[in-house]
Structures are given as structure tokens and as C-alpha cells.
Enzyme design. Structure first.
Site, PDB file in Angstrom:
ATOM      1  N   ASP A   1     113.106  84.143 -83.024  1.00 46.40           N
ATOM      2  CA  ASP A   1     112.775  83.433 -82.500  1.00 46.40           C
ATOM      3  C   ASP A   1     112.331  81.985 -83.226  1.00 46.40           C
ATOM      4  O   ASP A   1     112.359  81.025 -82.136  1.00 46.40           O
ATOM      5  CB  ASP A   1     110.652  84.217 -82.591  1.00 46.40           C
ATOM      6  CG  ASP A   1     110.177  84.157 -84.011  1.00 46.40           C
ATOM      7  OD1 ASP A   1     111.089  83.910 -84.991  1.00 46.40           O
ATOM      8  OD2 ASP A   1     109.225  84.576 -84.229  1.00 46.40           O
TER       9      ASP A   1
ATOM     10  N   LYS B   1     120.717  79.708 -86.949  1.00 41.53           N
ATOM     11  CA  LYS B   1     120.927  81.157 -86.411  1.00 41.53           C
ATOM     12  C   LYS B   1     120.986  80.932 -84.960  1.00 41.53           C
ATOM     13  O   LYS B   1     122.018  81.242 -84.142  1.00 41.53           O
ATOM     14  CB  LYS B   1     119.397  81.634 -86.315  1.00 41.53           C
ATOM     15  CG  LYS B   1     119.185  82.051 -88.045  1.00 41.53           C
ATOM     16  CD  LYS B   1     119.358  83.677 -88.203  1.00 41.53           C
ATOM     17  CE  LYS B   1     119.274  84.562 -88.137  1.00 41.53           C
ATOM     18  NZ  LYS B   1     120.566  85.550 -88.088  1.00 41.53           N
TER      19      LYS B   1
HETATM   20  P1  NAD Z   1     116.744  89.383 -95.391  1.00 37.72           P
HETATM   21  O1  NAD Z   1     117.515  87.978 -96.248  1.00 37.72           O
HETATM   22  O2  NAD Z   1     115.905  90.409 -96.472  1.00 37.72           O
HETATM   23  O3  NAD Z   1     117.992  90.406 -95.705  1.00 37.72           O
HETATM   24  C1  NAD Z   1     119.428  89.738 -95.673  1.00 37.72           C
HETATM   25  C2  NAD Z   1     120.646  90.605 -96.227  1.00 37.72           C
HETATM   26  O4  NAD Z   1     122.001  90.618 -95.686  1.00 37.72           O
HETATM   27  C3  NAD Z   1     120.584  90.828 -97.489  1.00 37.72           C
HETATM   28  O5  NAD Z   1     121.301  92.077 -97.909  1.00 37.72           O
HETATM   29  C4  NAD Z   1     121.589  90.070 -98.140  1.00 37.72           C
HETATM   30  O6  NAD Z   1     121.962  90.477 -99.221  1.00 37.72           O
HETATM   31  C5  NAD Z   1     122.443  90.103 -97.416  1.00 37.72           C
HETATM   32  N1  NAD Z   1     123.899  88.595 -97.304  1.00 37.72           N
HETATM   33  C6  NAD Z   1     123.307  87.542 -97.452  1.00 37.72           C
HETATM   34  N2  NAD Z   1     124.756  86.906 -96.923  1.00 37.72           N
HETATM   35  C7  NAD Z   1     125.895  87.410 -96.466  1.00 37.72           C
HETATM   36  C8  NAD Z   1     126.865  87.047 -96.897  1.00 37.72           C
HETATM   37  N3  NAD Z   1     127.525  86.860 -96.698  1.00 37.72           N
HETATM   38  N4  NAD Z   1     127.900  88.855 -96.628  1.00 37.72           N
HETATM   39  C9  NAD Z   1     126.939  89.858 -96.760  1.00 37.72           C
HETATM   40  N5  NAD Z   1     126.016  89.750 -96.586  1.00 37.72           N
HETATM   41  C10 NAD Z   1     125.192  89.176 -96.754  1.00 37.72           C
HETATM   42  O7  NAD Z   1     116.717  89.281 -94.273  1.00 37.72           O
HETATM   43  P2  NAD Z   1     115.685  90.089 -93.302  1.00 37.72           P
HETATM   44  O8  NAD Z   1     114.056  88.697 -93.309  1.00 37.72           O
HETATM   45  O9  NAD Z   1     116.349  91.087 -93.390  1.00 37.72           O
HETATM   46  O10 NAD Z   1     116.490  89.336 -91.982  1.00 37.72           O
HETATM   47  C11 NAD Z   1     117.706  89.942 -91.384  1.00 37.72           C
HETATM   48  C12 NAD Z   1     118.014  89.705 -90.343  1.00 37.72           C
HETATM   49  O11 NAD Z   1     116.953  89.414 -89.403  1.00 37.72           O
HETATM   50  C13 NAD Z   1     118.261  88.615 -90.403  1.00 37.72           C
HETATM   51  O12 NAD Z   1     119.282  87.788 -89.636  1.00 37.72           O
HETATM   52  C14 NAD Z   1     116.969  87.454 -89.548  1.00 37.72           C
HETATM   53  O13 NAD Z   1     117.547  85.618 -89.342  1.00 37.72           O
HETATM   54  C15 NAD Z   1     116.772  88.041 -88.585  1.00 37.72           C
HETATM   55  N6  NAD Z   1     115.241  87.425 -88.748  1.00 37.72           N
HETATM   56  C16 NAD Z   1     114.137  88.132 -89.663  1.00 37.72           C
HETATM   57  C17 NAD Z   1     112.632  87.720 -89.200  1.00 37.72           C
HETATM   58  C18 NAD Z   1     112.195  88.569 -90.697  1.00 37.72           C
HETATM   59  O14 NAD Z   1     110.628  88.024 -89.841  1.00 37.72           O
HETATM   60  N7  NAD Z   1     112.588  89.226 -91.561  1.00 37.72           N
HETATM   61  C19 NAD Z   1     112.577  88.019 -88.266  1.00 37.72           C
HETATM   62  C20 NAD Z   1     113.159  87.412 -87.119  1.00 37.72           C
HETATM   63  C21 NAD Z   1     114.819  87.685 -87.695  1.00 37.72           C
END
Ligand code: NAD
Length: 316
Positions: free
Chosen positions: A118, A142
Site C-alpha cells: 500500500d 517498490k
Molecule cells: P521480510 O523482510 O520478512 O522477508 C523478505 C524475504 O526476502 C526474506 O526471507 C529475505 O531473506 C528475502 N530476500 C531479501 N532480499 C533477497 C534477494 N536479493 N534474493 C532473494 N531473497 C531475498 O518481508 P515480508 O514482510 O515478508 O514482505 C514480503 C513482501 O511483502 C515484500 O515485497 C514487502 O514489500 C511486501 N509487503 C509487506 C508488508 C508487511 O507489512 N510486512 C505489507 C505490504 C507488502
């Protein structure tokens, strides 16, 4: 159906692995295991695992060999404070990494689920057609990733959907983020830092709901670049959230007001064209608190992390 999950060892990605396991699907998890990616998050799940970087050309060889029908990309640098402190990795992973996955999709033909946020809309109420107006290096990276997905859809016909969830919370979220930081610090009888006056509004969705809705979307997608907002429909200020959490924990949370972070969006607020039910915030907070309380082994090794320990960790 063969599914590869990029970033499947992170917070939402590992919840999605559990969702697929519930449907008897054993996915391939590809993850670099950065500070946020932990194999502990996948404990008890059925999956294959390959450690790899989505920015690396080798990703293409892995996907060519696995032959997925669908690739869901959760791999990202995901913490706004870290993006203010040190933005470079956000550009390489969230933008160049996305382009690398899109290149594989156009060559191998798999369907691509792009997990966005968002935050790309900036501080406003947005529907799926609203323009992107990011504020932080995180949301800018993003939004750039989203733009490349759109470009690959139009130029190369890459089949995709873009999903934009609101703030997720639940088990296995890294303690840099607001809710686990507040729960763990309260369990340790420490104060919880609140940025500015704490009146910033966020819309919360329980992580298992997000995982389920993404699966439902995959089943009904037309793969023509549809965008889906995923709000939780439960918007509260940060101070209201801490009050609610205090009721769940059974004690007042000790709050310390600290400097607001630069560029801090006052509000995120999305509508959606989808219909779904979600876990109520009080029920979700209860489940989340119980999980952290019962799984100290999971977070105790993370307590030295700068973004957990410090009140204003974005300050250089
Ligand atoms: P997180 O930080 O917990 O997990 C990210 C994962 O990506 C980790 O396992 C990390 O090791 C892996 N990673 C990072 N860089 C990498 C690379 N270069 N190659 C391979 N793996 C890699 O994130 P999350 O909270 O699980 O978020 C997941 C997705 O959802 C993201 O795209 C984030 O922008 C989106 N998102 C998250 C939220 C939230 O509140 N957590 C809300 C909206 C959207």
C-alpha cells in the site's frame, strides 16, 4: 501445480508456504536468507529449498530446471527505517531483482505474482487505479518494481498480477517492525518507542489472511496485469494500536515518544475491488502475542539488531 516462492523464508512468504501446504502443494522456496530470511520460519513445512539471490543470473537456471507454473515474489528489502538508513539494497533487490525475475518469466513463460505494498500510493486513500506517489526509499523502490511489471506486461506480454497488501502482522515477523517490537519489548519490560505524536494511521491485516487471499487470487486471476489492493479494513493510529495491544497483553504498554522519522506518511488507506473476510484486529493481536510469548527461542537471537534495540534507528 508447480509453485516457486521467492523470499519464502521471510514473514509473509513463509505464511504462504503454509497456505500452499494446506492445499497439498509442496513449493520450491528460493531465498537469499538475508537478516530477515530464516529457515526457522519454515520449520514444520513441506518445501524444497535453494539459497539464491533474485538479483543473480543463476536464478534463471534454477527456474528453468524447476519449470514452475507460477512464481510468487515476496523477496524484498521490506523495512522503511532501514531504507532511510541505507537505501542501496532496496534498489538492487526491489527493482533490479524484480527485473531479473521478469526476464525469466518472459523467457520461460511462467505466470508471475508480484507482491507490492500500500505504501506505493503514499499518504492518501487509494483504489487500484490511483497514481503511485511513494515517500520513502522503500516505497519508491517498490513503486519502481511495480512499474517494471507493468512494462513487461505491455511490452512482452508477461502474464502477471500485482498484489498490494496493507500492513501485515502475525507470527514470525522480524522484531524491527512495529507490532513484534512492541510485543517483545513489553515482554522484556522495556519501553516502546513511538515516532512523533503516534497519530499516524495504519490499516492492519493478519498474515494468514493475506496468504489465503493471495491463493484465492491465483485461482481466479486472468494474468493480464490486474492490480489488487488487500486492505485489512481495520485502520487505527499507532497509539490506538498500542492501547489495544496493552489490553491483549493485560498491562499498559510503556510508551516513549521519540523523533518522527523523516518523510513519515501520516496515513495509508486503501479500498479494494475484492470481497473477503479477515481476522479481527483484537483476535489477530491475541494470536500474535501468544505466538511471541510461546516462541522466545525464535526472537531471542535477534535482540542485538540495531532496528530492534534503538529508539530512532534510521539516524546515521
Ligand atoms: P521480510 O523482510 O520478512 O522477508 C523478505 C524475504 O526476502 C526474506 O526471507 C529475505 O531473506 C528475502 N530476500 C531479501 N532480499 C533477497 C534477494 N536479493 N534474493 C532473494 N531473497 C531475498 O518481508 P515480508 O514482510 O515478508 O514482505 C514480503 C513482501 O511483502 C515484500 O515485497 C514487502 O514489500 C511486501 N509487503 C509487506 C508488508 C508487511 O507489512 N510486512 C505489507 C505490504 C507488502
Amino acid at each position: 501445480m508447480k509453485v516457486a516462492i521467492l523470499g519464502g523464508a521471510g514473514f509473509i512468504g513463509s505464511a504462504f508456504v503454509r497456505e500452499l501446504n494446506n492445499r497439498n502443494i509442496k513449493p520450491l522456496v528460493i531465498d537469499l536468507l538475508t537478516y530477515a530470511g530464516r529457515l526457522e520460519n519454515l520449520k514444520g513445512t513441506k518445501h524444497e529449498f535453494i539459497k539464491a539471490d533474485i538479483r543473480d543470473y543463476k536464478l534463471h537456471d534454477i527456474l528453468r530446471e524447476f519449470k514452475p507454473d507460477i512464481v510468487v515474489n515476496f523477496a524484498a528489502e521490506s523495512h522503511v527505517d532501514r531504507s532511510i538508513y541505507r537505501p542501496q539494497d532496496f534498489v538492487t533487490t526491489n527493482v533490479m531483482g524484480t527485473v531479473n525475475v521478469l526476464e525469466s518469466s518472459r523467457r520461460l513463460g511462467f505466470k508471475y505474482v508480484h507482491i507490492s505494498t500500500d505504501e506505493v500510493y503514499g499518504e492518501r486513500c487509494a483504489d487500484e487505479l490511483s497514481p503511485l506517489n511513494p515517500s520513502s526509499p522503500y516505497s519508491a523502490s517498490k513503486a519502481s518494481g511495480d512499474m517494471f511489471v507493468k512494462a513487461y506486461s505491455r511490452t512482452y506480454g508477461v502474464e502477471n498480477i500485482i498484489v498490494r497488501p496493507s500492513n501485515n502482522y502475525g507470527p514470525r515477523q522480524f522484531p524491527e517492525k512495529f507490532i513484534p517490537k512492541a510485543i517483545i519489548r513489553s515482554l522484556m519490560n522495556l519501553h516502546v518507542p513511538v515516532y512523533g505524536d503516534g497519530s499516524q494511521e495504519r490499516d492492519w491485516i493478519y498474515v494468514e489472511d493475506t496468504a489465503k487471499i493471495i491463493w484465492d487470487l491465483i485461482k481466479k486471476a486472468e494474468w493480464k496485469g490486474e492490480v489488487y489492493n488487500l486492505p485489512g479494513g481495520q485502520r487505527v493510529t499507532n497509539l490506538e494500536l498500542l492501547k489495544l495491544l496493552g489490553r491483549v497483553i493485560g498491562k499498559d504498554i510503556s510508551i516513549k515518544f521519540v523523533d518522527d522519522r523523516p518523510g513519515h506518511d501520516r496515513i495509508y488507506c486503501m479500498s479494494t475491488k475484492l470481497k473477503y473476510e479477515v481476522t479481527s484486529l483484537s483476535e489477530g493481536l491475541k494470536k500474535t502475542y501468544e505466538w511471541y510469548n510461546q516462541n522466545k527461542w525464535w526472537w531471542e537471537p535477534l535482540l542485538q539488531d540495531k532496528f530492534f534495540k534503538e529508539d530512532e534507528p534510521w539516524k546515521v
